[in-house]
Write a protein that holds these residues in place. Structure first.
Motif, PDB file in Angstrom:
ATOM      1  N   GLY A  15       0.778  -1.234   0.000  1.00 58.16           N
ATOM      2  CA  GLY A  15       0.000   0.000   0.000  1.00 58.16           C
ATOM      3  C   GLY A  15       0.807   1.281   0.000  1.00 58.16           C
ATOM      4  O   GLY A  15       0.233   2.371  -0.006  1.00 58.16           O
ATOM      5  N   ASP A  80       2.718  -7.496  -0.382  1.00 59.21           N
ATOM      6  CA  ASP A  80       1.666  -7.352  -1.382  1.00 59.21           C
ATOM      7  C   ASP A  80       2.100  -6.292  -2.388  1.00 59.21           C
ATOM      8  O   ASP A  80       2.222  -5.112  -2.036  1.00 59.21           O
ATOM      9  CB  ASP A  80       0.351  -6.943  -0.712  1.00 59.21           C
ATOM     10  CG  ASP A  80      -0.749  -6.702  -1.730  1.00 59.21           C
ATOM     11  OD1 ASP A  80      -0.883  -7.518  -2.658  1.00 59.21           O
ATOM     12  OD2 ASP A  80      -1.468  -5.690  -1.592  1.00 59.21           O
ATOM     13  N   LYS A  82       1.177  -4.181  -5.539  1.00 59.13           N
ATOM     14  CA  LYS A  82      -0.002  -3.768  -6.293  1.00 59.13           C
ATOM     15  C   LYS A  82       0.171  -4.168  -7.755  1.00 59.13           C
ATOM     16  O   LYS A  82       1.152  -3.818  -8.387  1.00 59.13           O
ATOM     17  CB  LYS A  82      -0.210  -2.260  -6.186  1.00 59.13           C
ATOM     18  CG  LYS A  82      -1.460  -1.783  -6.889  1.00 59.13           C
ATOM     19  CD  LYS A  82      -1.652  -0.292  -6.724  1.00 59.13           C
ATOM     20  CE  LYS A  82      -2.918   0.164  -7.445  1.00 59.13           C
ATOM     21  NZ  LYS A  82      -3.083   1.620  -7.321  1.00 59.13           N
TER      22      LYS A  82
END
Length: 110
Positions: A15, A80, A82
């Motif tokens: 994020g 994670d 994107k």
């Protein structure tokens, strides 16, 4: 947003946007980490589409390190990214292209 004329590529990890660039030090570190051959061989693998996920990971780590990140490849294993593996591979290819392109050849959109 990074500066494409400086070789910057932005990748969103967990994020947060991270600026990556292949500085001379990052390139030297990358070359030392390569399992097979030189940077020229790595570029050739990307040009022919025969790169591995290990190539992508090593390029991403080198780019992040060139951007000031102090992590390791282990830190990215559970991260994670994107856009997933496709976005990571595109960012890795853009890093290589920008590291070896003349300034007038750089497309600021990727």
């Amino acid at each position: 947003m990074g500066n494409p004329w400086r070789g910057d590529v932005t990748l969103v990890i967990d994020g947060r946007p991270h600026i990556m660039r292949l500085t001379l030090g990052a390139l030297a570190e990358l070359e030392a980490e390569l399992d097979s051959g030189s940077l020229v061989a790595l570029v050739s693998r990307f040009e022919t589409g025969s790169f591995s996920t290990r190539d992508v990971l090593k390029l991403i780590v080198a780019g992040l390190r060139g951007g000031g990140w102090t992590g390791t490849s282990d830190d990215l294993l559970a991260a994670d990214i994107k856009g997933g593996a496709v976005a990571a591979a595109q960012a890795a290819a853009a890093l290589l292209a920008r590291a070896f392109a003349l300034p007038e050849m750089v497309d600021e959109n990727g």
